[in-house]
Write a protein that holds these residues in place. Structure first.
Motif, mmCIF file in Angstrom:
data_model
loop_
_atom_site.group_PDB
_atom_site.id
_atom_site.type_symbol
_atom_site.label_atom_id
_atom_site.label_comp_id
_atom_site.label_asym_id
_atom_site.label_seq_id
_atom_site.Cartn_x
_atom_site.Cartn_y
_atom_site.Cartn_z
ATOM 1 N N ASP A 151 0.836 -1.202 0.000
ATOM 2 C CA ASP A 151 0.000 0.000 0.000
ATOM 3 C C ASP A 151 0.870 1.251 0.000
ATOM 4 N N LEU A 152 1.948 1.215 0.787
ATOM 5 C CA LEU A 152 2.856 2.360 0.841
ATOM 6 C C LEU A 152 3.434 2.651 -0.533
ATOM 7 N N ALA A 153 3.845 1.609 -1.233
ATOM 8 C CA ALA A 153 4.399 1.792 -2.576
ATOM 9 C C ALA A 153 3.372 2.420 -3.504
ATOM 10 N N ARG A 154 2.140 1.955 -3.427
ATOM 11 C CA ARG A 154 1.106 2.480 -4.320
ATOM 12 C C ARG A 154 0.791 3.941 -3.995
ATOM 13 N N LEU A 155 0.716 4.267 -2.709
ATOM 14 C CA LEU A 155 0.449 5.652 -2.333
ATOM 15 C C LEU A 155 1.625 6.548 -2.694
ATOM 16 N N ALA A 156 2.842 6.045 -2.533
ATOM 17 C CA ALA A 156 4.029 6.825 -2.908
ATOM 18 C C ALA A 156 4.034 7.117 -4.400
ATOM 19 N N CYS A 157 3.651 6.140 -5.197
ATOM 20 C CA CYS A 157 3.578 6.351 -6.653
ATOM 21 C C CYS A 157 2.517 7.388 -7.004
ATOM 22 N N ALA A 158 1.371 7.317 -6.334
ATOM 23 C CA ALA A 158 0.309 8.290 -6.597
ATOM 24 C C ALA A 158 0.758 9.686 -6.205
ATOM 25 N N ALA A 159 1.398 9.816 -5.044
ATOM 26 C CA ALA A 159 1.874 11.130 -4.607
ATOM 27 C C ALA A 159 2.905 11.682 -5.587
ATOM 28 N N LEU B 171 10.188 -2.315 2.535
ATOM 29 C CA LEU B 171 10.277 -0.860 2.697
ATOM 30 C C LEU B 171 11.169 -0.258 1.620
ATOM 31 N N ALA B 172 12.284 -0.913 1.350
ATOM 32 C CA ALA B 172 13.192 -0.436 0.298
ATOM 33 C C ALA B 172 12.486 -0.415 -1.054
ATOM 34 N N ALA B 173 11.720 -1.449 -1.344
ATOM 35 C CA ALA B 173 11.007 -1.518 -2.624
ATOM 36 C C ALA B 173 9.975 -0.399 -2.740
ATOM 37 N N ALA B 174 9.293 -0.086 -1.639
ATOM 38 C CA ALA B 174 8.311 0.995 -1.661
ATOM 39 C C ALA B 174 8.997 2.332 -1.913
ATOM 40 N N ALA B 175 10.150 2.533 -1.282
ATOM 41 C CA ALA B 175 10.889 3.784 -1.476
ATOM 42 C C ALA B 175 11.335 3.937 -2.925
ATOM 43 N N VAL B 176 11.830 2.872 -3.508
ATOM 44 C CA VAL B 176 12.282 2.906 -4.902
ATOM 45 C C VAL B 176 11.100 3.183 -5.836
ATOM 46 N N ALA B 177 9.965 2.526 -5.575
ATOM 47 C CA ALA B 177 8.790 2.726 -6.427
ATOM 48 C C ALA B 177 8.348 4.185 -6.416
ATOM 49 N N GLY B 178 8.344 4.803 -5.230
ATOM 50 C CA GLY B 178 7.953 6.199 -5.139
ATOM 51 C C GLY B 178 8.889 7.107 -5.907
ATOM 52 N N CYS B 179 10.194 6.887 -5.741
ATOM 53 C CA CYS B 179 11.175 7.726 -6.442
ATOM 54 C C CYS B 179 11.050 7.587 -7.947
ATOM 55 N N LEU C 299 10.622 8.841 0.766
ATOM 56 C CA LEU C 299 9.826 8.749 1.984
ATOM 57 C C LEU C 299 10.341 9.702 3.057
ATOM 58 N N TYR C 300 9.434 10.124 3.878
ATOM 59 C CA TYR C 300 9.720 10.993 5.025
ATOM 60 C C TYR C 300 9.320 10.178 6.250
ATOM 61 N N ARG C 301 10.336 9.700 6.965
ATOM 62 C CA ARG C 301 10.098 8.830 8.118
ATOM 63 C C ARG C 301 10.069 9.640 9.411
ATOM 64 N N ASP C 302 9.513 9.025 10.427
ATOM 65 C CA ASP C 302 9.295 9.697 11.710
ATOM 66 C C ASP C 302 10.047 8.944 12.802
ATOM 67 N N PHE C 303 10.739 9.691 13.659
ATOM 68 C CA PHE C 303 11.608 9.135 14.695
ATOM 69 C C PHE C 303 11.033 9.493 16.065
ATOM 70 N N ALA C 304 10.523 8.491 16.791
ATOM 71 C CA ALA C 304 9.888 8.732 18.085
ATOM 72 C C ALA C 304 10.898 9.216 19.114
ATOM 73 N N VAL C 305 10.389 9.885 20.151
ATOM 74 C CA VAL C 305 11.258 10.507 21.147
ATOM 75 C C VAL C 305 11.829 9.505 22.142
ATOM 76 N N GLY C 306 11.220 8.328 22.258
ATOM 77 C CA GLY C 306 11.728 7.357 23.225
ATOM 78 C C GLY C 306 11.159 5.982 22.993
ATOM 79 N N VAL C 307 11.464 5.060 23.934
ATOM 80 C CA VAL C 307 11.024 3.669 23.820
ATOM 81 C C VAL C 307 10.276 3.250 25.079
ATOM 82 N N ASP C 308 9.523 2.176 24.945
ATOM 83 C CA ASP C 308 8.811 1.585 26.068
ATOM 84 C C ASP C 308 9.824 0.958 27.026
ATOM 85 N N PRO C 309 9.725 1.221 28.322
ATOM 86 C CA PRO C 309 10.694 0.644 29.264
ATOM 87 C C PRO C 309 10.638 -0.869 29.359
ATOM 88 N N ASP C 310 9.566 -1.484 28.846
ATOM 89 C CA ASP C 310 9.438 -2.939 28.878
ATOM 90 C C ASP C 310 9.907 -3.603 27.590
#
Length: 606
Positions: free
Chosen positions: A68-76, A264-272, A280-291
């Motif tokens: 789905d990511l690849a298809r949406l990336a291609c559309a965008a 994920l790599a294939a989706a990125a290539v398809a979009g480009c 792709l524009y990825r998101d990096f969370a501020v922290g992790v679950d302590p468990d």
């Protein structure tokens, strides 16, 4: 002073004097982050953002996946967007899929395997066991119910995917590896190479996943702190013995990471290839679950007895406790910042832009002592200059631009330091105000910025206009008293009038038509015309990148996450009202894309 002639990167100096030898780490960094032409001076481009898990399609297994990511990336890309932004892809908890917040991961260096498109895994079409599983009645009933559900059922998705992925792993072992485990095909060699490159971090994660699965099945507890004492230590002989005895299971979890990375790599290539020039524009969370896996694998790095969050503010009057593990800044320094560097690299992989959530964490974090209210926390300082310099270096090494999410309580001087380092500020329409509350005109937006109508943590455009977020807070009794709720209602009514004034001033609404969005008794009305005017307003801003949420393209009313809630609001479970096929073939996306492109062109001209 840096020795002359050293290239950018990480160096080790061997020093010796008077018979005493020592080593010194030295990092040579660029002045600022990687800024491609699409984000350079004078650039005016646009991108699409969305929640990958929430994509519905006729072929996915009840949540969005990498196909789905690849298809949406291609559309965008086909509509001249330069990037497609998505929620964090961090690994969650495979043994317990009910922990599904992408901002409270088990590991920020690994990927959530539930995004794998099982039908795209090598060998799927040929494997008899996989085919028997998906043709079975149990699979059909589970998947059918999950697809029909209004919200994502992560347990059902996992129940469908895991058995098939396990069958495909067994097939992989048979067809791609020999009896001794050596690669006998290109796929086998690629997997072994991925394992080698993943190093100890990948091994630790996979061992944790196997242990977590084992003890969850035994009913010992979700947290590794409840495991038997010997296996709480990742370097203990007992953990090594478990890993050897469960070699295939550990390797299965490494296999899932490899397949997720491949897709994920294939989706990125398809979009480009489809024109998504920044990918792709990825998101990096501020922290992790302590468990989770990261906290288990490096317990020295995690400060026990506290969690991180945010102090009280206008949106969350009681403050926020995110339940995430704080990193000990002194230990991070002692480790040469290796965990931070590894996390940056992992999340810049297959991406052209990285968004750092709560970028203020490079400077300070709000720690809340365990068992206390969020309002009882205090700020702890971090080595800001060092961390920001490492961001600039990894940005260059990975050819990945950086956006810093600088919303909330921003320390003095942080935005100036970000500008100097080439980090784009994150500007959200509803927060960009003058001293009198009026909306900042497009011409006054800072250039080195990514401007968006909304984010996953606040109301969608339609939700904001209709006050859906306020209605939710009333319904869930999140206000301290009735006066606070009524104050929010009054402020929202004022905001609507101020936004209409801004649209009229920009020539995007005729003065005589502005009133149609407010009925006689003041109740709001939302329409495509209003959406178009607001998107055009933002598109005319000086910000080098303008972002449009997929939810705002199709006028969704519900937001992805309501801060301050856990089980009472369906955070991270919402599915798009429209299928991906309807989104790609419908009229809304090309309409919004045309508005964005025209507004960006007008802004560039001046």
């Amino acid at each position: 002073m840096t020795p002359p002639g050293l290239p950018l990167g990480y160096h080790r100096l061997d020093l010796e004097a008077g018979g005493v030898a020592a080593q010194l780490g030295l990092v040579v960094v660029p002045a600022c982050c990687h800024l491609p032409a699409e984000l350079g001076p004078g650039a005016r481009n646009w991108g699409l953002t969305g929640q990958l898990y929430g994509l519905r399609s006729t072929r996915n297994w009840a949540m969005g996946d990498f196909t789905d990511l690849a298809r949406l990336a291609c559309a965008a890309g086909s509509y001249a967007a330069v990037t497609l932004g998505i929620n964090p892809l961090h690994a969650l908890f495979a043994a317990e899929p009910l922990h599904f917040s992408p901002y409270a991961p088990s590991s920020r260096t690994q990927i959530d395997y539930l995004y794998i498109d099982v039908t795209a895994v090598p060998g799927f079409a040929e494997d008899e066991t996989a085919r028997a599983l998906i043709e079975g009645e149990r699979f059909a009933v589970t998947l059918g119910a999950a697809r029909a559900a209004g919200l994502i059922d992560y347990s059902a998705v996992a129940a469908c995917k895991r058995p098939v992925l396990e069958a495909l792993f067994r097939r992989f072992q048979t067809h791609e590896l020999d009896a001794e485990g050596a690669a006998k095909s290109d796929l086998g060699r690629a997997f072994r190479e991925f394992q080698r490159d993943g190093g100890q971090s990948l091994v630790d994660f996979a061992v944790f996943e196997a242990l977590h699965e084992h003890y969850c099945r035994e009913g010992t507890g979700f947290s590794w702190r409840d495991w038997p004492a010997p296996v709480r230590n990742p370097r203990s002989p007992e953990v090594a013995k478990f890993a050897t005895a469960h070699h295939d299971r550990v390797e299965f979890f490494q296999y899932l990471q490899w397949e997720a990375d491949r897709q994920l790599a294939a989706a990125a290539v398809a979009g480009c290839e489809a024109g998504l020039s920044l990918g792709l524009y990825r998101d990096f969370a501020v922290g992790v679950d302590p468990d989770g896996a990261e906290a288990w694998a490096d317990q020295e790095l995690i400060a026990s007895g506290a969690s991180i969050g945010a102090p009280p503010d206008a949106f969350n009057r009681a403050g926020q406790n995110w339940g995430l593990a704080p990193v000990n800044p002194m230990i991070l320094q002692q480790q040469g910042y290796a965990p931070f560097i590894a996390a940056l690299r992992a999340n810049m992989r297959h991406a052209g832009i990285l968004r750092i959530d709560h970028v203020m964490s490079l400077n300070r974090l709000y720690w809340i002592p365990s068992g206390m209210e969020a309002s009882a926390g205090a700020y702890v300082s971090y080595p800001f200059e060092d961390l920001l310099r490492l961001v600039t270096l990894e940005s260059h090494r990975q050819a990945c631009a950086v956006i810093g999410e600088d919303l909330g309580t921003v320390p003095v001087g942080l935005r100036k330091a970000m500008r100097s380092a080439g980090v784009l500020s994150y500007r959200v329409l509803v927060f960009e105000r003058g001293h009198d509350g009026s909306f900042v005109p497009p011409a006054e937006y800072p250039p080195l910025a990514a401007a968006s109508v909304a984010t996953h943590d606040i109301a969608t455009l339609k939700g904001f206009w209709l006050g859906r977020d306020i209605a939710w807070r009333r319904r869930l009794d999140l206000y301290p008293d009735a006066d606070a709720a009524e104050a929010d209602e009054r402020e929202r009514r004022r905001d609507r009038l101020l936004l209409l004034d801004a649209l009229v001033s920009e020539g995007l609404l005729a003065p005589e038509r502005a009133g149609q969005f407010l009925s006689a008794n003041g109740d709001p009305a939302f329409s495509t015309e209003l959406r178009d005017a607001i998107i055009t307003y933002l598109a005319r801003s000086r910000a080098r990148l303008m972002l449009v949420q997929l939810e705002d393209v199709v006028a969704e009313i519900e937001q992805a996450n309501l801060p301050g809630t856990t089980d009472t609001h369906p955070n991270w479970r919402r599915r798009m009202s429209y299928s991906l096929e309807e989104l790609v073939s419908g009229a809304d996306l090309p309409r919004v894309a045309a508005l964005a492109k025209d507004g960006r062109l007008r802004s560039a001209k001046g």
